[in-house]
Design a protein around this motif. Sequence first.
Motif, PDB file in Angstrom:
ATOM      1  N   UNK A 232       1.004  -1.132   0.154  1.00  0.00           N
ATOM      2  CA  UNK A 232       0.315   0.469   0.040  1.00  0.00           C
ATOM      3  C   UNK A 232       0.521   1.017   0.386  1.00  0.00           C
ATOM      4  N   UNK A 233       1.972   0.626   0.138  1.00  0.00           N
ATOM      5  CA  UNK A 233       2.809   1.938   0.657  1.00  0.00           C
ATOM      6  C   UNK A 233       3.110   2.916   1.172  1.00  0.00           C
ATOM      7  N   UNK A 234       1.832   3.037   3.001  1.00  0.00           N
ATOM      8  CA  UNK A 234       1.811   2.695   4.128  1.00  0.00           C
ATOM      9  C   UNK A 234       2.530   2.532   4.928  1.00  0.00           C
ATOM     10  N   UNK A 235       3.773   1.454   5.227  1.00  0.00           N
ATOM     11  CA  UNK A 235       3.692   0.033   6.345  1.00  0.00           C
ATOM     12  C   UNK A 235       4.834  -0.305   5.588  1.00  0.00           C
ATOM     13  N   UNK A 236       6.192  -0.493   7.051  1.00  0.00           N
ATOM     14  CA  UNK A 236       7.489  -1.060   6.264  1.00  0.00           C
ATOM     15  C   UNK A 236       7.616  -1.998   7.119  1.00  0.00           C
ATOM     16  N   UNK A 237       8.183  -3.345   6.311  1.00  0.00           N
ATOM     17  CA  UNK A 237       8.857  -4.372   6.814  1.00  0.00           C
ATOM     18  C   UNK A 237      10.303  -4.671   6.809  1.00  0.00           C
ATOM     19  N   UNK A 238      10.417  -5.657   7.873  1.00  0.00           N
ATOM     20  CA  UNK A 238      11.780  -6.717   7.387  1.00  0.00           C
ATOM     21  C   UNK A 238      11.579  -8.041   6.957  1.00  0.00           C
TER      22      UNK A 238
END
Length: 296
Positions: A232-238
């Motif tokens: 969505x372009x609104x979250x980050x993750x590893x």
Amino acid sequence: MIDKLEFLIALSRERHFGRAAEICGVTQPTLSAGIKQLEGELGVLLVARGSRFQGFTPEGERVLEWARRIVSDSRAMRQEVESLKRGLNGHLTISVIPTALSMVASITTPFRARHRNVTFTILSRPSTTVLQELEDLAIDAGITYLDNEPLGKVSTVELYRETYCLLTDVNGEFAGRNTVSWEELGHVPLCLLTPDMQNRRIVDHLLRNAENPVAPTLVSNSMQVLLSHVRTGRWSSVMPAILIDMLGAGENVRSIPIVEPQAYHKVGLITPRRETQTPLVAALIAEAKRYAMQMG
């Protein structure tokens, strides 16, 4: 005798008489009677009984070890005889940690091309469950981490080395960066796997060097769920680099290698440690080794 040992193994796996009977395809009284007959033949109490299953006696635990060995050998003998009659055929059940699910097709697809009469069940499982299911003979093999937690008595084939990337908004804080450090991720709100997953424990350990790391804003036991949020372009993750390579990050997302330290963990196939593997498992090991050579 074999069917009674199967009852014992099923009871160990389910810790419940009714569920164990259902797995074995018998009634609960039949399962209970079979275990009592086994106790009578051996002259020892195997199961601590009450209104419900309470566990195994010390003698029961020892017999359970033998039961797994004997049943495993019995299944191997039947499978080998069947393969001699009809060629390699049958069914393989493989439990896989979530971070490795996307690469399983790289093994099962060429395997199936070589052995058209073999079918598969692929299950998503935490690493601890993979090990327990292998011990309980509930699966034929597992794909899990090889070097982060004790594996016990298994044979291993290293498939690849898992490295890590930050998935984040293409126009976000790290736009234009070629790498980021684990320390820099301390203030980034992340969506991560649930704490029962070994990948999460690995990531948590690597983030300990970060200053005042924030708690995840979302957790899931599914990598697909995490990836859908990141896209969505609104979250980050590893996430592992191999997962991103196979599934793609998405138009609104950048994948940035994480360094300082450059961490990796071995992921591989695990199978029961035996002098002679079943024909199906032996063929699976050979396929895993071919994949590992391609990756190496």
